[in-house]
Design an enzyme around this catalytic site. Sequence first.
Site, short mmCIF file in Angstrom:
data_model
loop_
_atom_site.label_atom_id
_atom_site.label_comp_id
_atom_site.label_asym_id
_atom_site.label_seq_id
_atom_site.Cartn_x
_atom_site.Cartn_y
_atom_site.Cartn_z
NE ARG A 81 -3.71 -2.07 2.60
CZ ARG A 81 -3.68 -3.50 2.60
NH1 ARG A 81 -2.42 -4.17 2.92
NH2 ARG A 81 -4.57 -4.40 2.42
CG HIS A 107 -0.85 -5.67 -4.45
ND1 HIS A 107 0.39 -5.39 -3.65
CD2 HIS A 107 -1.64 -6.55 -3.71
CE1 HIS A 107 0.23 -6.16 -2.63
NE2 HIS A 107 -1.05 -6.92 -2.73
CG HIS A 180 -0.32 -11.45 -3.41
ND1 HIS A 180 -1.21 -12.11 -2.78
CD2 HIS A 180 -0.54 -10.24 -2.92
CE1 HIS A 180 -1.93 -11.35 -1.84
NE2 HIS A 180 -1.48 -10.25 -1.83
CG ASP A 252 -3.04 -7.64 5.17
OD1 ASP A 252 -1.79 -7.91 4.62
OD2 ASP A 252 -3.77 -7.12 4.51
CD GLU A 321 1.85 -10.37 -0.02
OE1 GLU A 321 1.82 -9.26 -0.69
OE2 GLU A 321 0.94 -10.56 0.73
#
Length: 356
Positions: A81, A107, A180, A252, A321
Amino acid sequence: MSIYKLPFGNLPDGTAVSLYVLRNENGFQVSISDFGGTLVSILAPDRNGIFHNVALGYESANEYAIADGYLGATVGRFANRLAKGAFTVDGKTYGGLYINDGVNTLHGGNVGYSHRMWEASTVDGCEPALRLHLVSPDGEENYPGTLDVTVTYTVTADNALSLHYEATTDKPTVVSLTNHVYFNLGGCASGDVFGHILQLDAESYLRGDDGLIPTGEIVPVDGTPFDFRTPKAIGKDFFADDNDLKLAGGYDHCFNFTGWQQDDGEIRRRGTAYDPKSGRKLTMLTNSPCVQLYTANFLKGEECPLAGGQPRLTQHGFCLETQKMPDSPNHEGFTNAVLRPGEVWDYTTIYRFSVE
């Protein structure tokens, strides 16, 4: 041949897409699409020698074009982000990035690298490789500089998948590339990943706001649900009374590897994941400073079922990631994500599969 090419359907505009299959002498096999540089499947054996696909994916290119979730995709120019669609380089603010995640950019924007056709070339042999090349022009998605990107996927003799990222630019710009892929070491139809045992060599994580944009606070993992320095089940602290977990609906978050400030280019073992039921173990090695652990908190919906007709369900996969810190161009003291002319953005991540 240890690498071959198959048709993978068409995009909504009719563009034909190909699938490249890389296989070693052990039967370990990886499939990659030239649309989005997408990792479509990974066939790995369990402790009984039975092969299953351990990467969530779709059956054809059309689903990858229209579905959300970025399954297996190469994401960029800036992974994760950027707050309010803007960033600053050398005192100059670049705004107007496409807003696709609340009030933020995620992304790469509207048509990121995850939704571009990549130019493919192959290298056959006992360790087959696929090179994917993309030129992102100056001003694309409002990013400055023409970025020349190559991602090389290599299947090794010891059942590992190596991803080597290289990029150069003709103007100062921001770069953070990653893949991802969603893993489920039990196999794609085996249920949630709460029982997977995860270990991360991460000393801290980034606190996020309600839009999952870093607040700027780097939080030590000690004494928090984010401490994976000692192996533990993903589900162990998943439902803890913790505001950071609640805001994200699970994990996350960007985890910062021990000594992340070094960025010396050395590839180190940085984590493992283990599925006790199947015996499959994933070892992650990288020279990236951070990793985003994502537990598929938003992967749901009846449209675009996964390969084999499996539904998209939250926490039925997890992502590791490797990347630079999200929103790093907008924070003092975060990882440096600025690439300048004459420099090479050069990072490698290796996912090695074994059994116990």
